[in-house]
Design a protein around this motif. Structure first.
Motif, PDB file in Angstrom:
ATOM      1  N   MET A 108      25.744  21.825 104.850  1.00 61.22           N
ATOM      2  CA  MET A 108      27.165  21.136 105.441  1.00 61.22           C
ATOM      3  C   MET A 108      26.894  20.814 106.634  1.00 61.22           C
ATOM      4  O   MET A 108      26.336  21.478 107.400  1.00 61.22           O
ATOM      5  N   THR A 109      27.073  19.574 107.072  1.00 62.34           N
ATOM      6  CA  THR A 109      27.084  19.150 108.335  1.00 62.34           C
ATOM      7  C   THR A 109      27.972  19.337 109.302  1.00 62.34           C
ATOM      8  O   THR A 109      29.431  19.793 108.876  1.00 62.34           O
ATOM      9  N   THR A 110      27.944  19.163 110.747  1.00 60.89           N
ATOM     10  CA  THR A 110      29.072  19.622 111.251  1.00 60.89           C
ATOM     11  C   THR A 110      30.317  18.285 111.368  1.00 60.89           C
ATOM     12  O   THR A 110      31.426  18.818 111.762  1.00 60.89           O
ATOM     13  N   ASN A 111      30.046  17.371 110.862  1.00 56.64           N
ATOM     14  CA  ASN A 111      31.126  16.257 110.772  1.00 56.64           C
ATOM     15  C   ASN A 111      31.750  16.357 109.449  1.00 56.64           C
ATOM     16  O   ASN A 111      32.760  15.559 109.037  1.00 56.64           O
ATOM     17  N   SER A 112      31.396  17.281 108.434  1.00 56.94           N
ATOM     18  CA  SER A 112      32.051  17.417 107.279  1.00 56.94           C
ATOM     19  C   SER A 112      33.317  17.860 107.410  1.00 56.94           C
ATOM     20  O   SER A 112      33.685  18.769 108.114  1.00 56.94           O
ATOM     21  N   VAL A 113      34.220  17.332 106.135  1.00 53.76           N
ATOM     22  CA  VAL A 113      35.599  17.927 106.032  1.00 53.76           C
ATOM     23  C   VAL A 113      35.513  18.568 104.495  1.00 53.76           C
ATOM     24  O   VAL A 113      35.117  18.008 103.593  1.00 53.76           O
ATOM     25  N   THR A 114      35.784  19.834 104.588  1.00 54.65           N
ATOM     26  CA  THR A 114      35.771  20.572 103.402  1.00 54.65           C
ATOM     27  C   THR A 114      37.061  21.186 102.749  1.00 54.65           C
ATOM     28  O   THR A 114      37.923  21.396 103.663  1.00 54.65           O
ATOM     29  N   PRO A 115      37.387  20.949 101.520  1.00 57.51           N
ATOM     30  CA  PRO A 115      38.531  21.608 101.048  1.00 57.51           C
ATOM     31  C   PRO A 115      38.669  23.033 101.366  1.00 57.51           C
ATOM     32  O   PRO A 115      37.745  23.932 101.550  1.00 57.51           O
ATOM     33  N   PHE A 116      39.876  23.638 101.688  1.00 57.75           N
ATOM     34  CA  PHE A 116      40.446  25.167 102.117  1.00 57.75           C
ATOM     35  C   PHE A 116      41.568  25.572 101.118  1.00 57.75           C
ATOM     36  O   PHE A 116      42.387  24.816 100.855  1.00 57.75           O
ATOM     37  N   ARG A 117      41.158  26.841 100.678  1.00 57.26           N
ATOM     38  CA  ARG A 117      42.271  27.449 100.019  1.00 57.26           C
ATOM     39  C   ARG A 117      42.496  28.754 100.663  1.00 57.26           C
ATOM     40  O   ARG A 117      41.509  29.602 101.264  1.00 57.26           O
ATOM     41  N   ILE A 118      43.523  29.313 100.888  1.00 59.20           N
ATOM     42  CA  ILE A 118      43.973  30.396 101.327  1.00 59.20           C
ATOM     43  C   ILE A 118      43.593  31.743 100.582  1.00 59.20           C
ATOM     44  O   ILE A 118      43.623  31.608  99.429  1.00 59.20           O
ATOM     45  N   ASP A 119      42.934  32.756 101.153  1.00 57.88           N
ATOM     46  CA  ASP A 119      42.472  33.833 100.639  1.00 57.88           C
ATOM     47  C   ASP A 119      42.749  35.076 101.394  1.00 57.88           C
ATOM     48  O   ASP A 119      41.830  35.967 101.845  1.00 57.88           O
ATOM     49  N   ILE A 120      44.237  35.537 101.353  1.00 56.97           N
ATOM     50  CA  ILE A 120      44.638  36.744 101.944  1.00 56.97           C
ATOM     51  C   ILE A 120      44.460  37.665 100.978  1.00 56.97           C
ATOM     52  O   ILE A 120      45.020  37.911  99.858  1.00 56.97           O
ATOM     53  N   PRO A 121      43.423  38.783 101.045  1.00 56.05           N
ATOM     54  CA  PRO A 121      43.250  39.826  99.901  1.00 56.05           C
ATOM     55  C   PRO A 121      44.365  40.576  99.697  1.00 56.05           C
ATOM     56  O   PRO A 121      45.322  40.755 100.552  1.00 56.05           O
ATOM     57  N   ASP A 122      44.549  41.153  98.523  1.00 60.34           N
ATOM     58  CA  ASP A 122      45.540  42.051  98.308  1.00 60.34           C
ATOM     59  C   ASP A 122      45.839  43.330  99.194  1.00 60.34           C
ATOM     60  O   ASP A 122      46.915  43.755  99.324  1.00 60.34           O
ATOM     61  N   SER A 123      44.563  43.841  99.644  1.00 57.60           N
ATOM     62  CA  SER A 123      44.574  44.804 100.381  1.00 57.60           C
ATOM     63  C   SER A 123      45.485  44.670 101.909  1.00 57.60           C
ATOM     64  O   SER A 123      46.007  45.532 102.289  1.00 57.60           O
TER      65      SER A 123
END
Length: 369
Positions: A1-16
């Motif tokens: 991944m380059t510093t200029n890349s745009v990547t999809p993001f999904r929320i990952d708040i754990p059950d804990s």
């Protein structure tokens, strides 16, 4: 991944993390009831207890996660910091890119109810989380003041391929939109604000008009009664951060107070309020968000005058209602000014999404026709 890349993001708040919150709420320790018969000492205990009970037993964070993941979330690194943002494109081929900027104690969530209407009206939307807020990275060194954030957002819009766009903001978003207007990054055509940055240093005339005097009195009342949070966050953000990051009741009260004071009763649901509180809680951003006040306090308090096209919408329940003459003195190309909006306050997009959208559409016609 380059510093200029745009990547999809999904929320990952754990059950804990959700279980930890419920455990803390089950063991919460509150002070005694307020001695005043109103909210002049802060959030009334009974109101907070009701909110905390619903947070523990009725609120569904996962529902918000599902909604956000369906919209289109992304992250990219700018100036060494990861920036989170929503990017929702309009189906219209002639759509205008629009950068929507939030404040405190709000977040990118303020604009959720406006996304559908704005895209239908022909806007591609970019809605970032400020550095230190939400799912953006927390700065680890000083210097992330509004001007630096403004520079980062200019980079963001170029990286997304937008060579012509508008920016809109209220609260800190208004400050940052103003800094962008002063910097004139490539592609920025105009800005719209619903809480002008100059309210901290208003362009008062030698003989203030009645409207100016009313606005000054509103500002005085705010400083006298409601500015305790501001003093603490611009002087000791780390200290208050320990309390808010450790106690869900403290974090809830700190934010709930502002929604109670700054929005007309009944305009926001418990879920909408808890969406914001939960975002700050699960991301642990109480201190990093508050540090923006500390950063700004180290900058000179001067009036920023703008030459690019500007629009101003004055909602009736705003903390300080901007007189037109102030906007005319600060903005030399004032394309749009409306102080005759029937409802709405500091969280305009969240409180009155339809009216907010109408203001954006009307303003955009003055600069995109």
């Amino acid at each position: 991944m380059t510093t200029n890349s745009v990547t999809p993001f999904r929320i990952d708040i754990p059950d804990s993390a959700l279980e930890d919150l419920k455990d803390r709420l089950a063991r919460v320790r509150l002070p005694g009831r307020e001695t005043a018969p109103d909210s002049s000492q802060g959030v009334p205990r009974e109101r907070l207890e009701e909110l905390l009970d619903y947070w523990a037993t009725g609120y569904d964070w996962r529902e918000l996660e599902r909604q956000l993941d369906e919209l289109g979330q992304f992250r990219t690194t700018i100036d060494g910091l990861g920036i989170h943002f929503l990017h929702v494109r309009s189906p219209r081929p002639d759509a205008t890119p629009l950068l929507l900027l939030h404040g405190w104690p709000g977040s990118f969530l303020e604009f959720l109810k406006t996304i559908g209407p704005l895209t239908e009206h022909g806007f591609h939307l970019v809605i970032p989380s400020m550095p230190g807020y939400g799912f953006s990275d927390q700065p680890t060194t000083p210097g992330w003041d509004p001007d630096r954030i403004a520079r980062a957002y200019g980079v963001l819009m170029r990286r997304l391929g937008y060579d012509s766009y508008l920016a809109q903001g209220g609260d800190w978003g208004g400050v940052i939109a103003t800094r962008m207007g002063a910097r004139r990054p490539a592609g920025l055509r105009a800005i719209h604000v619903n809480f002008p940055a100059f309210l901290a240093a208003p362009p008062i005339g030698d003989d203030p008009t009645p409207e100016e005097r009313d606005a000054l009195e509103q500002g005085r009342r705010f400083l006298t009664v409601q500015s305790g949070y501001h003093v603490i966050q611009r002087t000791r953000p780390q200290t208050i951060g320990y309390a808010l990051t450790d106690s869900p009741a403290g974090q809830a009260a700190w934010i709930y107070e502002k929604f109670l004071d700054w929005a007309r009763p009944g305009t926001l649901t418990r879920d909408e309020i808890l969406d914001h509180i939960s975002l700050y809680w699960f991301t642990g951003t109480a201190a990093s968000a508050a540090r923006l006040y500390w950063e700004q306090a180290r900058q000179p308090l001067t009036l920023t005058e703008l030459d690019l096209p500007v629009g101003v919408s004055v909602f009736p329940d705003e903390l300080t209602r901007t007189p037109r003459v102030w906007a005319e003195r600060a903005y030399h190309d004032l394309r749009y000014f409306n102080d005759d909006i029937p409802a709405g306050g500091h969280f305009a997009a969240l409180e009155q999404p339809q009216l907010f959208v109408e203001e954006i559409v009307r303003f955009s016609r003055t600069v995109t026709a």
